[in-house]
Design a protein around this motif. Structure first.
Motif, short mmCIF file in Angstrom:
data_model
loop_
_atom_site.label_atom_id
_atom_site.label_comp_id
_atom_site.label_asym_id
_atom_site.label_seq_id
_atom_site.Cartn_x
_atom_site.Cartn_y
_atom_site.Cartn_z
N ALA A 76 0.72 -1.08 -0.05
CA ALA A 76 0.08 0.00 -0.08
C ALA A 76 0.92 1.35 0.12
O ALA A 76 0.50 2.24 -0.40
N THR A 77 2.08 1.10 0.62
CA THR A 77 2.92 2.26 0.47
C THR A 77 3.92 2.46 -0.44
O THR A 77 5.03 3.11 -0.33
N SER A 125 -7.04 2.57 2.87
CA SER A 125 -6.55 1.16 3.55
C SER A 125 -6.61 1.18 5.05
O SER A 125 -6.20 2.48 5.53
N TYR A 168 -7.40 -4.60 6.64
CA TYR A 168 -6.34 -5.56 6.66
C TYR A 168 -6.29 -6.22 8.17
O TYR A 168 -6.66 -5.80 8.88
N GLU A 206 -1.71 -12.25 5.84
CA GLU A 206 -3.34 -12.77 5.86
C GLU A 206 -3.49 -13.82 5.00
O GLU A 206 -4.35 -14.69 5.75
N GLY A 261 -2.28 5.09 -0.61
CA GLY A 261 -0.88 4.80 -0.22
C GLY A 261 -0.20 5.77 0.77
O GLY A 261 0.76 5.67 1.20
N LEU A 275 -4.58 5.07 5.59
CA LEU A 275 -3.70 5.52 4.36
C LEU A 275 -4.95 5.92 3.14
O LEU A 275 -5.80 4.98 2.96
N PHE A 330 -5.27 -0.13 8.47
CA PHE A 330 -4.52 -1.19 9.12
C PHE A 330 -4.45 -1.12 10.61
O PHE A 330 -4.37 0.02 11.31
#
Ligand code: SF4
Lengths: 634, 82
Positions: free
Chosen positions: A250-251, B74, B7, A273, B54, B51, B76
Motif C-alpha cells: 500500500a505504501t 486502506s 487488513y 493474511e 498509499g 492511508l 491497518f
C-alpha cells in the motif's frame, strides 16, 4: 577470567581447528561495559583478532559466536546469539543474529562466546560442555541438509549447523539453529571453509543475577507489556512478519520485478493474511519468546517452518510470483540447503532481469515458477547456472552488466523494502556496516511507511539523525542479547489509542521533522541522559542494570550502541572501505519511482549530514576525537 | 465511491476484505463505519492507521482528508515485523 558482573558467564574460548588447541580468551569487564556483548563486543573481538586483507574463506578468518548478558536470564525474547566474522559476500564486517537455541545452551556450558579459527583437516563438529571442548568427526554428516544434520545431533544440546550451501562455499550460505537462521552475509560458507559442519553445546550452569528480586519484577513487567501490546500480542502472533506485505504494498515499498516497482497487483495472495487463512498450521517462537512471530505451514503434507516477510516479498512480488505454496516450498528447500532467502530472492530477480534484457541467458523469467526449486538446489550444490548464482548479485553484475539495477550495497543484497518509498530507510542500506541491510541500517521504514507514527516518506528532514539514532538503539538492544522485535512495543499501547489519523499524530509527525538537532546533541553527548526511562518505553537499561550490576542509563546504553558502530566502521576502513562504498544502485538514486522524478533516494543530500551526526569525516572514517570521546581504542 | 480496504484483524471484524462506500471525507467514513459495524469496530478504530491512496492521512488533512470517486482507503491495525 571471570567477571564481577551478573548476566555473563565470564568465559570466552579461543578454539583453533588447525591445531586442536583451546585456550581461554580474555574479555575484560571494561570491554563488557563498553560494548555489552553480542554484536558490539563481537565486532570489538573481531577487530582485535583479524589482520587486514585475510581471505574470508581462508583458515585465517575468525568466526565468533557470542551472546549478550540477557541471554538465558529469563528475560523475554532473549535466546538470541550473534555471529561475527569477515563476510565472504561483501569483504566487510558481518554480524548476524539468530534466535535458535544455541546461545542459551552455550551459556549453560559456562561460556559467553567462542572464537573459532583455523581449518580442520576433515569434517568436524565442535562440542562444548562445562568440562571440555571436543573435536568430533562429522564426516558422516557432510552433505546432509540442515534438518537431517540436526536430527543426528544430541537432542538436548544447543546446535548450529550448516547445509550443503555452506559446505560448497555459496557466498550467502547461512547458519541454522533449530529453525532459525543467522542468515545474511555468508557465515555458513565461513563455517564450511573451516570444515566445520556443526557446533553443539550443553551444560547446566545458570546465569547469575545481581539484583534478583528487582530483576524478576522487571521481567514480569516486560512480559506483561509485550502481552498487552497490540503489535506484539495480536498482529505478530496472528500474522507473523508477513503482515508487512500488504502494508508495504500500500505504501509503494514492496519490491516488485527486481525493485523496479514498489507494488504488486497480486500482493494480497502472498500476504501474512493469506498465509494465516490458507497455509498456517500454527505459530511458534524462539526459545524464551512471548511474541512467537514464527509460522508453521504444511509443505507436501509435512509441517515445516513458514516464510518470513523478507522471503514472501523477495520470492514473491520481486519475482512477480503470486504463488504462496511455491514460496513456502522454496523457503523450505533454502532452509534445508542452508542459504539466505534475502540474497536468494535478489539474485534470482537480478538473473531474471538480465535474462529479460538479453544480458545473460539465465533461463529464469519473471512470473515463471518452473525450475526455481531446482535452481535453489543447484545453487547449493554449485551445479549448472547455480554455480554463478551462488556468488550473488554483485558478482553477476560485474560479469554480465546491469550495475545500475544490481540491488546491493557493499555487495549485500537489499532486504524486502523498496527504498524509494522510504528514503531514510534507503540511507540505512547505504551506511549499514555489513552492507544493504535494514536491521544494520536502523529500520527506519517503521517511521516512514509501516508503523503507526510516520514522517513524510520522501522528506530528508531529520532523517540522517533519526537513522543514526535508531541504528544506535537497535545495535544496543542486539548487543544486550534481545530480539529487536521487542522494540515494536516501544510505542506504548496508550499512545496507539490516540487515533493515528488525528491531530495528535499529525503534530508528532511534524515535531519529528524538526527533531534533528536534539537527536544530534544526544548522539554526540549520550551522557546527557544519565537516567533510565519508564519500563513502558525502553525497559532495557533497567533490566540490564538489575541483571548485571552495571550502571546502565539510557546514555550508557546509547554509548554502547555508538561504540559498536564505530568499531565495525574501523574494521571496514582497515579493509579499504570508504564513502564510495556507502552507495546505492542508480535504480533507486536516479530512476524515479513510478515515473515521478522526485521519488528517488537523495543519498547525496543525506550522507554528509549522517557523517556529521556520527562524527565521521567526509570519507566516512571515524574522526580521532569521536573515537577517543567514546573510548574506542584502535 | 471510495474503496475501503481492510487488513489483518480488521478483516475478521468486518468479515470482508474491501467494500465501496459513498462518503465525502475521512471523518464521514469513520462515522459511517462506526454505525455500520456498531461496537465491533469502535475499539479497533481507535488504533487504526489510515492511508488514502498509499499516503498516511497524517500527511494529508487528517480526518478532514476529502474522499472522492476511486480513492482507495486502506485501514491497518498497528503492525510490526520484517
Ligand atoms: S519475536 Fe519472533 S524472532 Fe523475535 S524472539 Fe520472538 S519468535 Fe524469535
Amino acid at each position: 577470567m571471570g567477571t564481577k558482573y551478573g548476566g555473563y558467564m565470564g568465559r570466552y574460548l579461543d578454539i583453533d581447528l588447525s591445531t586442536g588447541k583451546v585456550t581461554d580468551y580474555e574479555v575484560s569487564d571494561e570491554d563488557k561495559e563498553l560494548y555489552l556483548g553480542s554484536k558490539g563486543l563481537g565486532a570489538r573481538i573481531l577487530y582485535d583478532n583479524l589482520r587486514k586483507g585475510v581471505d574470508p574463506l581462508g583458515p585465517e578468518n575468525v568466526l565468533i559466536v557470542n551472546t549478550g548478558p540477557l541471554v538465558g536470564s529469563g528475560a523475554p525474547c532473549t535466546s538470541r546469539f550473534n555471529i561475527s566474522t569477515k563476510s565472504p559476500l561483501t569483504g566487510a564486517i558481518l554480524s548476524s543474529n539468530c534466535g535458535g537455541n544455541f546461545g542459551i545452551h552455550l551459556k549453560r556450558a559456562g561460556v559467553d562466546g567462542i572464537l573459532v579459527r583455523g581449518k580442520a583437516d576433515k569434517p568436524t563438529r565442535i562440542h562444548i560442555s562445562e568440562e571440555k571442548v571436543e573435536f568430533l568427526d562429522a564426516s558422516d554428516l557432510w552433505g546432509m541438509d540442515t534438518e537431517e544434520t540436526q536430527e543426528k545431533l544430541p537432542a538436548r544440546a544447543g546446535k548450529i549447523v550448516i547445509g550443503p550451501a555452506g559446505e560448497n562455499g555459496v557466498l550467502f550460505a547461512n547458519i541454522i539453529s533449530q529453525e532459525r537462521a543467522a542468515g545474511r552475509g555468508g557465515a555458513g560458507a565461513v563455517m564450511g571453509s573451516k570444515n566445520l559442519k556443526a557446533i553443539t553445546a550443553s551444560g547446566k550452569k545458570k546465569v547469575s543475577v545481581v539484583r534478583q528480586a528487582e530483576f524478576e519484577k522487571d521481567v514480569k513487567k516486560w512480559i506483561s507489556i509485550l502481552k498487552a501490546h497490540p503489535t506484539t500480542s495480536e498482529t505478530l502472533p496472528a500474522y507473523g512478519t508477513g503482515i508487512f506485505v500488504n502494508r508495504c504494498n500500500a505504501t509503494n515499498t514492496l519490491p516488485t520485478h527486481n525493485f523496479k516497482r514498489g507494488s504488486f497487483e497480486e500482493a494480497d495472495a502472498v500476504s501474512g493474511e493469506a498465509l494465516a487463512d490458507t497455509m498456517l498450521e500454527k505459530n511458534f517462537g524462539c526459545v524464551s519468546c512471548v511474541i512467537k512471530c514464527g509460522r508453521r505451514v504444511k509443505v507436501e503434507g509435512k509441517e515445516v517452518k513458514g516464510p518470513e516477510y523478507e522471503t514472501l516479498g523477495l520470492l514473491g512480488p520481486n519475482l512477480e510470483n503470486p504463488d504462496l505454496e511455491r514460496i513456502c516450498e522454496w523457503n523450505y528447500i533454502a532452509d534445508l540447503m542452508g542459504m539466505d532467502t534475502v540474497s536468494l530472492g535478489n539474485t534470482l530477480g537480478f538473473a531474471m532481469e538480465l535474462n529479460e534484457r538479453g544480458l545473460w541467458e539465465s533461463g529464469l523469467s519473471f512470473g515463471k515458477t518452473d525450475g526455481i526449486a531446482e535452481a535453489i538446489e543447484n545453487i547449493a550444490r554449485r551445479e549448472g547456472i547455480g554455480d554463478e548464482l551462488a556468488l550473488g548479485v554483485r558478482h553477476l553484475s560485474e560479469k554480465y552488466g546491469g550495475r545500475e539495477f544490481a540491488m546491493h550495497s557493499k555487495g549485500m543484497e537489499f532486504p524486502s523494502y523498496e527504498p524509494r518509498g522510504a528514503v531514510g530507510h534507503g540511507l540505512g542500506y547505504a551506511i549499514s556496516n555489513r552492507g544493504g541491510c535494514h536491521l544494520g541500517g536502523g529500520y527506519f521504514i517503521y517511521f516512514e511507511a509501516t508503523g503507526p507514527i510516520t514522517m513524510d516518506p520522501h522528506t530528508t528532514r531529520s532523517k540522517p539523525e533519526f537513522v543514526a539514532m535508531f541504528q544506535t538503539l537497535l545495535d544496543a538492544v542486539s548487543s544486550a542479547g534481545n530480539c529487536q522485535f521487542t522494540s515494536f512495543a516501544l510505542i506504548p499501547k496508550q499512545a496507539l489509542e490516540l487515533k493515528p489519523y488525528g491531530a495528535i499524530y499529525r503534530t508528532i509527525s511534524k515535531v519529528m521533522e524538526g527533531a534533528g538537532p536534539i537527536l544530534k546533541l544526544v548522539l554526540k553527548q549520550p551522557g546527557i541522559m544519565p537516567f533510565t526511562l519508564p519500563g513502558e518505553l525502553i525497559p532495557h537499561p533497567k533490566n540490564i542494570s538489575d541483571l548485571t550490576g552495571m550502571r546502565m542509563t539510557m546514555g550508557n546504553l546509547l554509548a554502547a550502541g555508538l561504540r559498536g558502530y564505530l568499531i565495525e566502521r574501523m574494521f571496514n576502513v582497515r579493509e579499504g572501505f570508504s564513502s564510495r562504498d556507502d552507495s546505492l544502485p542508480e535504480r533507486v538514486t536516479r530512476e524515479g519511482q513510478g515515473g515521478n522524478p522526485k521519488w528517488v533516494v537523495p543519498l547525496d543530500k543525506m550522507l554528509p549530514r549522517y557523517y556529521d551526526v556520527r562524527g565521521l569525516d567526509e570519507r566516512g572514517i571515524p574522526k580521532p576525537q569521536t573515537l577517543s570521546r567514546l573510548g574506542v581504542k584502535v | 465511491m471510495a474503496v475501503v480496504k481492510y487488513y489483518a484483524s480488521l478483516r475478521n471484524v468486518v468479515g470482508k476484505k474491501e467494500e465501496q462506500i459513498e462518503v465525502a471525507s475521512l471523518s464521514e467514513l469513520l462515522q459511517r463505519l462506526s454505525q455500520m459495524y456498531e461496537g465491533r469496530l469502535a475499539r479497533h478504530l481507535k488504533t487504526t492507521t489510515v492511508l488514502v491512496n498509499g499516503k498516511n492521512v497524517i500527511h494529508l488533512k487528517g480526518r478532514r482528508t476529502p474522499l472522492g470517486k476511486d480513492d482507495i482507503v486502506s485501514l491497518f491495525p498497528p503492525l510490526g515485523g520484517g
